[in-house]
Design a protein around this motif. Structure first.
Motif, PDB file in Angstrom:
ATOM      1  N   GLN A 166       1.041  -1.256   0.194  1.00 17.42           N
ATOM      2  CA  GLN A 166      -0.075   0.165   0.091  1.00 17.42           C
ATOM      3  C   GLN A 166       0.971   1.327   0.041  1.00 17.42           C
ATOM      4  N   LEU A 167       0.825   2.229  -1.186  1.00 17.83           N
ATOM      5  CA  LEU A 167       1.509   3.223  -1.250  1.00 17.83           C
ATOM      6  C   LEU A 167       1.073   4.340  -0.488  1.00 17.83           C
ATOM      7  N   ASP A 168      -0.508   4.399  -0.677  1.00 19.19           N
ATOM      8  CA  ASP A 168      -1.248   5.402  -0.039  1.00 19.19           C
ATOM      9  C   ASP A 168      -2.479   4.727   0.341  1.00 19.19           C
ATOM     10  N   ARG A 169      -3.396   5.621   1.179  1.00 23.26           N
ATOM     11  CA  ARG A 169      -4.685   4.898   1.501  1.00 23.26           C
ATOM     12  C   ARG A 169      -5.442   4.384   0.133  1.00 23.26           C
ATOM     13  N   PRO A 170      -5.453   4.941  -0.904  1.00 23.06           N
ATOM     14  CA  PRO A 170      -5.969   4.664  -2.069  1.00 23.06           C
ATOM     15  C   PRO A 170      -5.254   3.731  -3.365  1.00 23.06           C
ATOM     16  N   TRP A 171      -3.862   3.708  -2.998  1.00 22.62           N
ATOM     17  CA  TRP A 171      -3.156   3.216  -4.116  1.00 22.62           C
ATOM     18  C   TRP A 171      -2.339   2.218  -3.586  1.00 22.62           C
ATOM     19  N   PHE A 172      -2.111   0.828  -4.423  1.00 18.79           N
ATOM     20  CA  PHE A 172      -1.458  -0.092  -4.133  1.00 18.79           C
ATOM     21  C   PHE A 172      -0.430  -0.563  -5.363  1.00 18.79           C
ATOM     22  N   ILE A 173       0.627  -1.040  -5.078  1.00 19.26           N
ATOM     23  CA  ILE A 173       1.250  -1.914  -6.118  1.00 19.26           C
ATOM     24  C   ILE A 173       1.020  -3.434  -5.768  1.00 19.26           C
ATOM     25  N   GLN A 174       0.793  -4.276  -6.789  1.00 21.51           N
ATOM     26  CA  GLN A 174       0.835  -5.515  -6.572  1.00 21.51           C
ATOM     27  C   GLN A 174       1.560  -6.237  -7.545  1.00 21.51           C
ATOM     28  N   PHE A 175       2.393  -7.455  -7.146  1.00 21.19           N
ATOM     29  CA  PHE A 175       3.283  -8.343  -8.024  1.00 21.19           C
ATOM     30  C   PHE A 175       2.516  -9.600  -7.790  1.00 21.19           C
ATOM     31  N   GLU A 176       2.299 -10.384  -9.047  1.00 19.89           N
ATOM     32  CA  GLU A 176       1.503 -11.769  -9.048  1.00 19.89           C
ATOM     33  C   GLU A 176       2.045 -12.756  -9.891  1.00 19.89           C
ATOM     34  N   TYR A 177       2.315 -14.116  -9.569  1.00 20.87           N
ATOM     35  CA  TYR A 177       2.492 -14.948 -10.239  1.00 20.87           C
ATOM     36  C   TYR A 177       1.295 -15.914 -10.429  1.00 20.87           C
ATOM     37  N   ASN A 178       1.056 -16.477 -11.627  1.00 23.20           N
ATOM     38  CA  ASN A 178       0.040 -17.277 -11.902  1.00 23.20           C
ATOM     39  C   ASN A 178       0.592 -18.467 -12.645  1.00 23.20           C
ATOM     40  N   ALA A 179       0.025 -19.812 -12.252  1.00 21.55           N
ATOM     41  CA  ALA A 179       0.657 -20.847 -13.075  1.00 21.55           C
ATOM     42  C   ALA A 179      -0.676 -21.859 -13.120  1.00 21.55           C
ATOM     43  N   VAL A 180      -1.077 -22.122 -14.463  1.00 19.94           N
ATOM     44  CA  VAL A 180      -1.950 -23.175 -14.834  1.00 19.94           C
ATOM     45  C   VAL A 180      -1.469 -24.321 -15.541  1.00 19.94           C
ATOM     46  N   ASP A 181      -1.503 -25.555 -14.900  1.00 15.10           N
ATOM     47  CA  ASP A 181      -1.206 -26.749 -15.427  1.00 15.10           C
ATOM     48  C   ASP A 181      -2.638 -27.705 -15.686  1.00 15.10           C
ATOM     49  N   SER A 182      -2.492 -27.770 -17.106  1.00 11.83           N
ATOM     50  CA  SER A 182      -3.692 -28.538 -17.492  1.00 11.83           C
ATOM     51  C   SER A 182      -3.622 -29.337 -18.885  1.00 11.83           C
ATOM     52  N   THR A 183      -4.421 -30.446 -18.922  1.00  6.73           N
ATOM     53  CA  THR A 183      -4.526 -31.220 -19.965  1.00  6.73           C
ATOM     54  C   THR A 183      -5.832 -31.020 -20.672  1.00  6.73           C
ATOM     55  N   ARG A 184      -5.774 -30.805 -22.037  1.00  5.70           N
ATOM     56  CA  ARG A 184      -7.077 -30.592 -22.768  1.00  5.70           C
ATOM     57  C   ARG A 184      -6.788 -31.092 -23.913  1.00  5.70           C
ATOM     58  N   PRO A 185      -7.509 -32.289 -24.585  1.00  6.79           N
ATOM     59  CA  PRO A 185      -7.224 -32.964 -25.821  1.00  6.79           C
ATOM     60  C   PRO A 185      -7.680 -32.002 -27.058  1.00  6.79           C
ATOM     61  N   ALA A 186      -8.541 -30.980 -26.752  1.00  8.90           N
ATOM     62  CA  ALA A 186      -9.030 -30.265 -27.834  1.00  8.90           C
ATOM     63  C   ALA A 186      -7.865 -29.287 -28.323  1.00  8.90           C
ATOM     64  N   ARG A 187      -6.734 -28.878 -27.633  1.00  7.14           N
ATOM     65  CA  ARG A 187      -5.789 -28.109 -28.044  1.00  7.14           C
ATOM     66  C   ARG A 187      -5.116 -28.980 -29.383  1.00  7.14           C
ATOM     67  N   ALA A 188      -5.088 -30.304 -29.375  1.00  6.47           N
ATOM     68  CA  ALA A 188      -4.704 -30.804 -30.706  1.00  6.47           C
ATOM     69  C   ALA A 188      -5.308 -30.352 -31.966  1.00  6.47           C
ATOM     70  N   TYR A 189      -6.485 -29.783 -31.918  1.00  6.35           N
ATOM     71  CA  TYR A 189      -7.185 -29.415 -33.091  1.00  6.35           C
ATOM     72  C   TYR A 189      -6.314 -28.151 -33.544  1.00  6.35           C
ATOM     73  N   LEU A 190      -5.828 -27.457 -32.563  1.00  2.68           N
ATOM     74  CA  LEU A 190      -4.994 -26.081 -32.931  1.00  2.68           C
ATOM     75  C   LEU A 190      -3.539 -26.456 -33.071  1.00  2.68           C
ATOM     76  N   ASN A 191      -3.219 -27.687 -32.989  1.00  2.00           N
ATOM     77  CA  ASN A 191      -1.702 -28.048 -33.355  1.00  2.00           C
ATOM     78  C   ASN A 191      -1.113 -27.439 -32.033  1.00  2.00           C
ATOM     79  N   GLU A 192      -1.660 -27.402 -30.796  1.00  2.24           N
ATOM     80  CA  GLU A 192      -1.079 -26.967 -29.377  1.00  2.24           C
ATOM     81  C   GLU A 192      -0.793 -28.262 -28.651  1.00  2.24           C
TER      82      GLU A 192
END
Length: 417
Positions: free
Chosen positions: A374-400
């Motif tokens: 919190q830099l000030d009462r109304p102001w924040f900085i935020q650092f974030e890391y997201n990781a999604v590990d998934s299996t989806r057969p339909a991605r093969a339709y897009l050659n992914e």
């Protein structure tokens, strides 16, 4: 960098009092949020761009206004109020500005027994989320919503009537409050389409009321396929069958400790209808959730959702028939000007139909780690890391790759006004 801007202005106007007590004050309040982000995604084309990536950004670096939210609320008398919420985005994929909520509300004064009625009508979210409680439906904990709340933000909204009966414990010399909510709604007939065709996602984007959502071009939607009548985009807020759906929610709150809730949602759709490339989907799910204060000032939020979604042709043959679930646990600790949040999730879609070249199966887990200053009462900085590990057969339709680990790093500046 996270910058939260909150500006509130209150103006008072006179209006006639039907009880002939002179005048009654009308209070006007304006609040909002500006969220500017820079980040990098190790991913594939976003679901917002017609791909099967789990994030709201494409692969590579990005700079965006991830949310420009504005909420206008008026209050007249002790019971009546209204709220209109607009959101805007400049993200390089689907730039836009529009309404996301518009509600008229009556909330009376509790009776001597502590009974209070709360009635709302308009364009609204079903009362499910425990995570998105800040201005303009933002989350104060993380930048990207959980998969459950990302789906709600995308296509689980409606025009309806919500009625809540509350029993307030302080009128009974008790620390326990109870409430029961019943919601009746329409304009939700395609709910479930995007969950089937791109699966669970993790984003912070709320679909605007005038928007449609691109559908991944899978082989079953090509000419001659079983889904070739489907439009290229799904309209999440359309009404096709003129039927009323429902949602019920029961909630128990132990003051200064936490709350537990459980509910059931059924859009009561007639799946034999298709108009202008939009199929009607029957979507039903149950959900439970808890928000609790743990020792050492740690907050716990957890939700779980499980249900089914079905789309048929006009003769009732099941074309898309899926079971789904998602659940998350979020822990958040705030001290001085700091907040640290950790969220873990598990999600799945099970394809039960036999439609060729339309495999909706999916299984995955995700991890989110966020630090806020919190830099000030109304102001924040935020650092974030997201990781999604998934299996989806339909991605093969897009050659992914069918199995894919997608990662995203973000720095946000959020400012509430």
């Amino acid at each position: 960098m996270c910058c939260l801007l909150y500006v509130s202005s209150c103006v008072y106007a006179d209006s006639l009092d039907p009880d002939m007590n002179g005048r009654v004050d009308v209070e006007h309040d304006v609040s909002g949020v500006i969220d500017v982000r820079v980040g990098y995604a190790d991913s594939i084309d976003s679901y917002l761009d017609g791909g099967l990536g789990k994030f709201g950004v494409d692969n590579g670096a990005h700079l965006a206004i991830s949310q420009l939210g504005l909420s206008y609320q008026s209050q007249w008398g002790d019971a009546w109020s209204s709220r209109i919420v607009a959101n805007g985005y400049v993200d390089g994929i689907n730039n836009g500005l529009g309404i996301t909520e518009a509600i008229l509300r009556y909330r009376d004064i509790p009776s001597e027994q502590g009974i209070r009625f709360d009635v709302q009508f308009g364009l609204m979210y079903p009362q499910i989320s425990l995570e998105n409680v800040a201005t303009a439906w933002a989350s104060p904990f993380t930048l990207n919503y959980s998969t459950i709340n990302s789906w709600l933000a995308e296509e689980v909204r409606h025009v309806g009537l919500s009625t809540t009966v509350e029993s307030l414990g302080k009128y009974r010399q008790s620390e326990h409050d109870f409430s029961l909510t019943a919601e009746a709604f329409m304009f939700n007939d395609t709910t479930g389409a995007m969950l089937a065709w791109h699966g669970w996602t993790q984003t912070s984007r709320q679909t605007l009321v005038q928007e449609t959502i691109p559908i991944t071009a899978i082989p079953a939607m090509e000419e001659g396929g079983m889904l070739d009548a489907q439009a290229a985009n799904s309209d999440p807020f359309t009404e096709l069958d003129d039927r009323i759906g429902g949602h019920v929610l029961a909630k128990w709150t132990w003051r200064n400790k936490g709350s537990v809730q459980a509910g059931y949602y059924d859009n009561n759709a007639n799946t034999h209808i298709v108009k202008q490339g939009q199929y009607v989907w029957l979507t039903q799910f149950g959900h439970i959730g808890a928000k609790w204060r743990l020792p050492f000032g740690v907050s716990l939020i957890s939700q779980f959702m499980q249900g089914t979604t079905l789309m048929t042709n006009t003769e009732g043959f099941p074309v898309v028939d899926n079971d789904f679930y998602s659940g998350y646990v979020l822990l958040s600790k705030r001290w001085d000007k700091h907040r640290l949040s950790l969220r873990v999730e598990d999600f799945s879609v099970t394809d039960n139909d036999l439609t060729p070249e339309d495999n909706n199966n999916e299984d995955g887990q995700s991890l989110t780690l966020a630090y806020q200053y919190q830099l000030d009462r109304p102001w924040f900085i935020q650092f974030e890391y997201n990781a999604v590990d998934s299996t989806r057969p339909a991605r093969a339709y897009l050659n992914e790759s069918v199995e894919l680990l997608e990662q995203q790093w973000q720095v946000s500046s959020r400012y509430f006004f």
